[in-house]
Design a protein around this motif. Structure first.
Motif, mmCIF file in Angstrom:
data_model
loop_
_atom_site.group_PDB
_atom_site.id
_atom_site.type_symbol
_atom_site.label_atom_id
_atom_site.label_comp_id
_atom_site.label_asym_id
_atom_site.label_seq_id
_atom_site.Cartn_x
_atom_site.Cartn_y
_atom_site.Cartn_z
ATOM 1 N N HIS A 186 6.993 -7.819 9.749
ATOM 2 C CA HIS A 186 7.140 -7.172 8.737
ATOM 3 C C HIS A 186 8.184 -5.973 8.206
ATOM 4 C CE1 HIS A 186 3.610 -8.854 7.745
ATOM 5 N NE2 HIS A 186 3.940 -8.897 6.972
ATOM 6 N N VAL A 244 8.696 -3.841 3.035
ATOM 7 C CA VAL A 244 8.141 -3.232 2.425
ATOM 8 C C VAL A 244 9.080 -2.763 1.281
ATOM 9 C CG1 VAL A 244 7.669 -0.546 2.707
ATOM 10 C CG2 VAL A 244 7.586 -1.835 4.728
ATOM 11 N N GLN A 247 8.152 -5.009 -1.400
ATOM 12 C CA GLN A 247 6.681 -5.496 -1.949
ATOM 13 C C GLN A 247 6.795 -4.375 -3.337
ATOM 14 O OE1 GLN A 247 5.807 -8.403 -0.580
ATOM 15 N NE2 GLN A 247 4.476 -7.145 -1.008
ATOM 16 N N GLU A 248 7.627 -3.369 -3.003
ATOM 17 C CA GLU A 248 7.706 -2.172 -3.977
ATOM 18 C C GLU A 248 8.044 -3.338 -5.369
ATOM 19 O OE1 GLU A 248 8.379 2.185 -3.732
ATOM 20 O OE2 GLU A 248 7.524 1.852 -1.445
ATOM 21 N N GLY A 251 5.891 -5.524 -6.416
ATOM 22 C CA GLY A 251 5.200 -5.008 -7.434
ATOM 23 C C GLY A 251 4.894 -5.239 -9.183
ATOM 24 N N VAL A 323 1.306 1.197 -6.826
ATOM 25 C CA VAL A 323 1.221 -0.045 -6.244
ATOM 26 C C VAL A 323 -0.288 -0.641 -5.363
ATOM 27 C CG1 VAL A 323 2.488 -1.692 -5.414
ATOM 28 C CG2 VAL A 323 4.030 0.332 -6.631
ATOM 29 N N LYS A 324 -0.451 -0.304 -3.715
ATOM 30 C CA LYS A 324 -1.182 0.036 -2.782
ATOM 31 C C LYS A 324 -2.639 -0.628 -3.666
ATOM 32 C CE LYS A 324 -1.627 0.886 1.757
ATOM 33 N NZ LYS A 324 -1.458 1.086 2.625
ATOM 34 N N ALA A 325 -2.845 0.139 -4.754
ATOM 35 C CA ALA A 325 -4.201 0.201 -4.721
ATOM 36 C C ALA A 325 -4.254 -0.699 -5.602
ATOM 37 C CB ALA A 325 -4.638 1.179 -6.238
ATOM 38 N N MET A 327 -2.429 -3.727 -5.609
ATOM 39 C CA MET A 327 -2.525 -5.396 -5.214
ATOM 40 C C MET A 327 -2.694 -6.761 -5.910
ATOM 41 S SD MET A 327 0.604 -4.790 -3.849
ATOM 42 C CE MET A 327 1.271 -5.788 -2.820
ATOM 43 N N ARG A 390 -8.387 -10.829 -0.275
ATOM 44 C CA ARG A 390 -9.070 -10.037 -0.271
ATOM 45 C C ARG A 390 -10.309 -9.560 -0.993
ATOM 46 N NH1 ARG A 390 -4.509 -6.191 -0.677
ATOM 47 N NH2 ARG A 390 -2.522 -7.050 -0.420
#
Ligand SMILES: Cc1cc2nc3c(=O)[nH]c(=O)nc-3n(C[C@H](O)[C@H](O)[C@H](O)COP(=O)(O)OP(=O)(O)OC[C@H]3O[C@@H](n4cnc5c(N)ncnc54)[C@H](O)[C@@H]3O)c2cc1C
Length: 400
Positions: A186, A244, A247-248, A251, A323-325, A327, A390
């Protein structure tokens, strides 16, 4: 969760809907028959009107001339504009620029912001995003063959990309290339800005997609990077952080697409209901009287509402928890909304019979162009696997 629409926002949405119906719907037959570049002068005029109404760049920061709306507000805007294939372009919030703008705003240096971000938000230039490769699976973006090797103060980029949407006529591309091949999976790639007039940025062709080669913003290019040299200062964010950043970028980018799809669903739903109540299927009998047609309409209404609420919920989660919360929710809406979109467009086409296959309505365009919804920004399978993983993770810790 709070989805109440403020009075100010309500006014904005009404102005946008009215503009789309009055100014953009009439341009759609031309959009379907002509090259994009032929339509650009009239679209430029529409953009000027949008700027005058102070509705330009609804998603983008105020300090750069945008409206600075929140993500939940923008969800409603994308829905209002998405019903026309020209809506987001004319209001200055179209892909792939919107995602590139977010990355540049968050990670760009002051110099990069002045040179690329400011004119991009102003609509003076366009950009593209060059990640997917011809030879390797785009569904696994940590695996790239494109390399960016340091040489003095520069990177020298070599690789073979395709589906770089809107490359034709863009000022620059944001390219994903491997800069750290020895690092963990990654952390191998970086995002690098490449002005498209750089020697070694070679457009092979605009790819014919579903019978349409396209041009300008409405196209997808195959590109060969052949010893393409750019300064290291063109890198976005820290070295090795490309995935990374992707992904941002992807998202919220996925959310933007889902919101736009709700707009397409609403348009097709409106067309199917309007047609069903007027089209006879026998003397004195309208199509809408058939129980089968009623079930198409009821199923579509339920699915559109479900997708809409899921999209708003995801936008709210991103806005309030990051964003992480969100996914899992982002993956959920990506495959769910794409599926709803395709079912609704398909039913609208079916209800229109032979007329649905013609270009006399926008339905056939949506049918062709939006099949890709289940492929770009993550194929269905990968999102479903990610959601299930998840969910199951929580069960794995539980006792039987
Ligand atoms: C209209 C359109 C616009 C695009 N715009 C851009 C752009 O601007 N920039 C850009 O970089 N890219 C863009 N893309 C490319 C897009 O992101 C890729 O097509 C996508 O990521 C899938 O990659 P792939 O085509 O290589 O398919 P592959 O990765 O080869 O996958 C092919 C199929 O294999 C299956 N599959 C893949 N992985 C799995 C798995 N883990 N489990 C089970 N099945 C799996 C799925 O059925 C999938 O559809 C665009 C694509 C389209 C169609």
């Amino acid at each position: 969760m709070e989805f109440t629409v403020s009075e100010k926002m309500q006014t904005i949405l009404e102005m946008m809907k009215e503009f789309v119906e009055k100014e953009l719907y009439p341009l759609e037959p031309e959009f379907l028959r002509k090259n994009f570049s032929e339509l650009e002068p009239v679209l430029e005029e529409k953009r000027r009107m949008v700027r005058q109404m102070e509705l330009w760049a609804p998603l983008h920061p105020k300090e750069y001339g945008g409206m600075g709306l929140s993500l939940t507000e923008y969800a409603l805007v994308a829905e209002a504009l998405g019903g026309s294939p020209l809506g987001l372009y004319v209001f200055g919030c179209q892909a792939p620029d919107a995602g590139n703008i977010e990355i540049l705003h968050k990670y760009g240096t002051e110099e990069q912001k002045e040179r690329y971000l400011r004119p991009l938000i102003a609509g003076k230039i366009r950009s593209c995003f060059s990640m997917t490769e011809v030879e390797l699976p785009g569904s696994n973006p940590t695996w790239l063959a494109t390399s960016a090797v340091k040489d003095g103060d520069d990177y020298v980029i070599n690789g073979h990309k395709w589906y770089t949407s809107a490359a034709d006529g863009s000022a620059f591309a944001i390219v994903m290339a491997e800069t750290n091949p020895e690092a963990s999976q990654h952390l191998r790639a970086s995002m690098i800005i490449v002005p498209i007039d750089t020697p070694g940025f070679n457009v092979v062709r605009n790819i014919s997609v579903m019978g349409h080669v396209g041009d300008g913003w409405h196209s997808h290019a195959e590109i060969l990077y052949q010893n393409c040299r750019v300064p290291q200062t063109n890198r976005l964010g820290p070295e090795g952080q490309g995935f990374v950043l992707a992904q941002e970028r992807l998202g919220p980018g996925r959310i933007h697409h889902c919101m736009r799809w709700i707009g397409i669903c609403n348009r097709c739903f409106d067309l199917m209901c309007s047609y069903a109540v007027k089209r006879p299927i026998a003397p004195g009998v309208k199509m809408a009287e058939s129980p089968l047609i009623k079930s198409y309409i009821a199923d579509s209404a339920a699915e559109i509402l479900a997708a809409r609420l899921m999209v708003l919920h995801t936008a709210w989660t991103i806005e309030n928890h990051g964003v992480k919360a969100a996914m899992k929710d982002i993956s959920l809406i990506k495959f769910f909304a794409a599926d709803v979109l395709q079912k609704v467009v398909d039913r609208a086409l079916q209800i229109h019979g032979g007329l649905g296959m013609t270009d006399d309505t926008p339905i056939s365009y949506f049918y062709r162009a939006e099949r890709a919804a289940r492929i770009y920004d993550g194929v269905d399978e990968v999102h479903k696997i990610s959601v299930a993983r998840r969910i199951l993770r929580a069960y794995e810790g539980k006792k039987a």
